[in-house]
Design a protein around this motif. Structure first.
Motif, PDB file in Angstrom:
ATOM      1  N   ASP A   1       0.851  -1.243  -0.040  1.00  0.00           N
ATOM      2  CA  ASP A   1      -0.195   0.166   0.018  1.00  0.00           C
ATOM      3  C   ASP A   1       0.845   1.237  -0.162  1.00  0.00           C
ATOM      4  O   ASP A   1       2.113   1.155  -0.114  1.00  0.00           O
ATOM      5  CB  ASP A   1      -0.836   0.146   1.318  1.00  0.00           C
ATOM      6  CG  ASP A   1      -0.449  -0.421   2.504  1.00  0.00           C
ATOM      7  OD1 ASP A   1       0.717   0.396   2.648  1.00  0.00           O
ATOM      8  OD2 ASP A   1      -0.880  -1.008   3.424  1.00  0.00           O
ATOM      9  N   SER A   2       0.393   2.329   0.102  1.00  0.00           N
ATOM     10  CA  SER A   2       1.085   3.535  -0.145  1.00  0.00           C
ATOM     11  C   SER A   2       1.979   3.864   1.088  1.00  0.00           C
ATOM     12  O   SER A   2       2.936   4.694   0.973  1.00  0.00           O
ATOM     13  CB  SER A   2       0.049   4.804  -0.281  1.00  0.00           C
ATOM     14  OG  SER A   2      -0.625   4.677  -1.722  1.00  0.00           O
ATOM     15  N   HIS A   3       1.357   3.410   2.426  1.00  0.00           N
ATOM     16  CA  HIS A   3       2.335   3.701   3.264  1.00  0.00           C
ATOM     17  C   HIS A   3       3.462   2.759   3.228  1.00  0.00           C
ATOM     18  O   HIS A   3       4.758   3.515   3.693  1.00  0.00           O
ATOM     19  CB  HIS A   3       1.405   3.283   4.487  1.00  0.00           C
ATOM     20  CG  HIS A   3       0.341   4.013   5.047  1.00  0.00           C
ATOM     21  ND1 HIS A   3       0.106   5.050   5.616  1.00  0.00           N
ATOM     22  CD2 HIS A   3      -1.161   3.423   4.771  1.00  0.00           C
ATOM     23  CE1 HIS A   3      -1.167   5.430   5.551  1.00  0.00           C
ATOM     24  NE2 HIS A   3      -1.910   4.460   5.337  1.00  0.00           N
ATOM     25  N   VAL A   4       3.541   1.788   2.859  1.00  0.00           N
ATOM     26  CA  VAL A   4       4.801   1.026   2.610  1.00  0.00           C
ATOM     27  C   VAL A   4       5.529   1.585   1.475  1.00  0.00           C
ATOM     28  O   VAL A   4       6.743   1.765   1.541  1.00  0.00           O
ATOM     29  CB  VAL A   4       4.632  -0.466   2.237  1.00  0.00           C
ATOM     30  CG1 VAL A   4       5.921  -1.145   2.239  1.00  0.00           C
ATOM     31  CG2 VAL A   4       3.712  -1.213   3.493  1.00  0.00           C
ATOM     32  N   VAL A   5       4.795   1.862   0.351  1.00  0.00           N
ATOM     33  CA  VAL A   5       5.606   2.605  -0.700  1.00  0.00           C
ATOM     34  C   VAL A   5       6.176   3.870  -0.179  1.00  0.00           C
ATOM     35  O   VAL A   5       7.457   4.108  -0.431  1.00  0.00           O
ATOM     36  CB  VAL A   5       4.699   2.921  -1.871  1.00  0.00           C
ATOM     37  CG1 VAL A   5       5.334   3.796  -3.081  1.00  0.00           C
ATOM     38  CG2 VAL A   5       4.060   1.790  -2.489  1.00  0.00           C
ATOM     39  N   GLU A   6       5.609   4.723   0.493  1.00  0.00           N
ATOM     40  CA  GLU A   6       6.118   6.090   1.096  1.00  0.00           C
ATOM     41  C   GLU A   6       7.598   5.864   1.920  1.00  0.00           C
ATOM     42  O   GLU A   6       8.464   6.273   1.785  1.00  0.00           O
ATOM     43  CB  GLU A   6       5.145   6.868   1.750  1.00  0.00           C
ATOM     44  CG  GLU A   6       4.080   7.509   0.773  1.00  0.00           C
ATOM     45  CD  GLU A   6       3.275   8.225   1.536  1.00  0.00           C
ATOM     46  OE1 GLU A   6       3.201   8.533   2.709  1.00  0.00           O
ATOM     47  OE2 GLU A   6       2.436   8.804   0.998  1.00  0.00           O
ATOM     48  N   ALA A   7       7.186   4.781   2.860  1.00  0.00           N
ATOM     49  CA  ALA A   7       8.356   4.359   3.619  1.00  0.00           C
ATOM     50  C   ALA A   7       9.831   3.748   2.845  1.00  0.00           C
ATOM     51  O   ALA A   7      11.132   4.256   3.188  1.00  0.00           O
ATOM     52  CB  ALA A   7       7.982   3.155   4.626  1.00  0.00           C
ATOM     53  N   VAL A   8       9.375   3.086   1.612  1.00  0.00           N
ATOM     54  CA  VAL A   8      10.429   2.483   0.783  1.00  0.00           C
ATOM     55  C   VAL A   8      11.245   3.719   0.103  1.00  0.00           C
ATOM     56  O   VAL A   8      12.539   3.454   0.131  1.00  0.00           O
ATOM     57  CB  VAL A   8       9.860   1.373   0.156  1.00  0.00           C
ATOM     58  CG1 VAL A   8      11.012   0.948  -1.046  1.00  0.00           C
ATOM     59  CG2 VAL A   8       9.548   0.155   0.741  1.00  0.00           C
ATOM     60  N   VAL A   9      10.206   4.523  -0.351  1.00  0.00           N
ATOM     61  CA  VAL A   9      10.883   5.489  -1.214  1.00  0.00           C
ATOM     62  C   VAL A   9      11.429   6.699  -0.442  1.00  0.00           C
ATOM     63  O   VAL A   9      12.496   7.280  -0.728  1.00  0.00           O
ATOM     64  CB  VAL A   9       9.692   6.252  -2.209  1.00  0.00           C
ATOM     65  CG1 VAL A   9      10.154   7.322  -3.116  1.00  0.00           C
ATOM     66  CG2 VAL A   9       9.324   5.114  -3.239  1.00  0.00           C
ATOM     67  N   LEU A  10      10.703   7.138   0.595  1.00  0.00           N
ATOM     68  CA  LEU A  10      11.117   8.340   1.120  1.00  0.00           C
ATOM     69  C   LEU A  10      11.895   8.216   2.349  1.00  0.00           C
ATOM     70  O   LEU A  10      12.510   8.971   2.988  1.00  0.00           O
ATOM     71  CB  LEU A  10       9.824   9.356   1.603  1.00  0.00           C
ATOM     72  CG  LEU A  10       8.943   9.562   0.327  1.00  0.00           C
ATOM     73  CD1 LEU A  10       8.007  10.034   0.827  1.00  0.00           C
ATOM     74  CD2 LEU A  10       9.629  10.270  -0.679  1.00  0.00           C
ATOM     75  N   GLY A  11      12.109   6.808   2.795  1.00  0.00           N
ATOM     76  CA  GLY A  11      12.472   6.537   4.226  1.00  0.00           C
ATOM     77  C   GLY A  11      14.174   6.776   4.047  1.00  0.00           C
ATOM     78  O   GLY A  11      14.864   6.992   3.044  1.00  0.00           O
TER      79      GLY A  11
END
Length: 295
Positions: free
Chosen positions: A63-73
């Motif tokens: 989901d987007s929460h995981v996508v954001e963590a992977v991309v922006l973390g």
């Protein structure tokens, strides 16, 4: 182009394996290391290592929460991005999150395509997925030789976010068809009908849909087509559609059915089972009905 892949679960693993079978090595990372080997990829120690070792990075995440963590973390995609890098998100994600990530990566000269997928585990296994892509068309043209290794059809749907928007629209219709057909099949079983005949009639009539054509001919004989979208993920996708409709100012009058169906399936213990098992959840509330068990 050197190919990297982050997220090698049910779908990502199958897509990666298709790429490797075509003779192209994949540098992969997953929180479950065993998934990397199962996907025939070379193991990377982190997402950042995947980005550093790749020219095109594919993401297949829940989901987007995981996508954001992977991309922006920390040590994520953005931290290692560079001009010329192409990132393709094959997840089902919120379009507004997608456009924000696109803007952040653009600042570093990297390209970001959102590519919703359709076809399920079976199509991923044989490299016959349908992709709906948002983002720059020239970037898509550069990436297409890689996408063609696991997709039979690739549609350019518009600017950033358009691919994930089309995916949500498609998945909403898919959820309605699956949940409604599941209810009808349980009713047919309780009415004492021959379900093979019922499906033949539906598929020659106005009730025909993807579920009657492709899912239930197997399900009624006990094959639930394991490996596809779970009930929890289907509910997530329907809720994303509802949020999208609200932002667009569109009256969503038909969402209650699939929200109730897949929410009920999750509550009854089918959360991590393939979404086709929604028919068993409906059967549980209908007297313990199983389609493959004749009365």
């Amino acid at each position: 182009m050197r190919i990297g892949f982050a997220g090698l679960g049910n779908m990502g693993g199958r897509m990666s394996a298709c790429i490797v079978r075509a003779g192209r090595p994949v540098l992969g990372y997953d929180v479950r290391p065993a998934n990397v080997a199962a996907a025939s990829a070379t193991t990377a120690g982190s997402v950042g290592e995947v980005v550093d070792g790749s020219d095109i990075v594919l993401l297949s995440l829940p989901d987007s929460h995981v996508v954001e963590a992977v991309v922006l973390g920390d040590d994520g995609v953005l931290a290692h991005a560079r001009p010329g890098l192409i990132v393709i998100d094959l997840s089902t994600a919120a379009p507004d999150s997608t456009t924000r990530i696109h803007a952040r990566l653009s600042e570093k000269g990297a390209a970001y395509l959102d590519a919703g997928i359709s076809g399920g585990a079976a199509a991923a296994e044989r490299g016959a997925l349908t992709l709906m892509v948002g983002g720059d068309l020239d970037t898509l043209d550069l990436a297409r030789p890689v996408l063609d290794l696991f997709a039979a059809q690739v549609f350019h749907c518009g600017p950033s976010g358009a691919g994930h928007t089309v995916k949500l629209l498609n998945n909403f219709l898919n959820a309605i068809a699956l949940s409604a057909t599941a209810e009808v099949m349980v009713a047919g079983r309780k009415a004492g009908l021959d379900l093979d005949v019922l499906l033949a009639v539906l598929n020659a009539s106005s009730g025909v849909n993807f579920a009657t054509l492709n899912r239930f001919p197997k399900i009624i004989h006990g094959d639930y087509l394991e490996g596809g979208l779970t009930n929890s993920l289907m509910l997530k996708d329907v809720n994303l559609y509802v949020e999208l409709a609200a932002r667009l100012g569109v009256a969503s009058l038909n969402a209650a059915g699939p929200v109730a169906s897949f929410g009920m399936a999750r509550a009854l213990g089918y959360a991590d089972e393939i979404s086709n098992t929604v028919v068993d959840a409906i059967g549980d509330l209908s007297g313990g009905v199983r389609l493959q068990e004749k009365p």
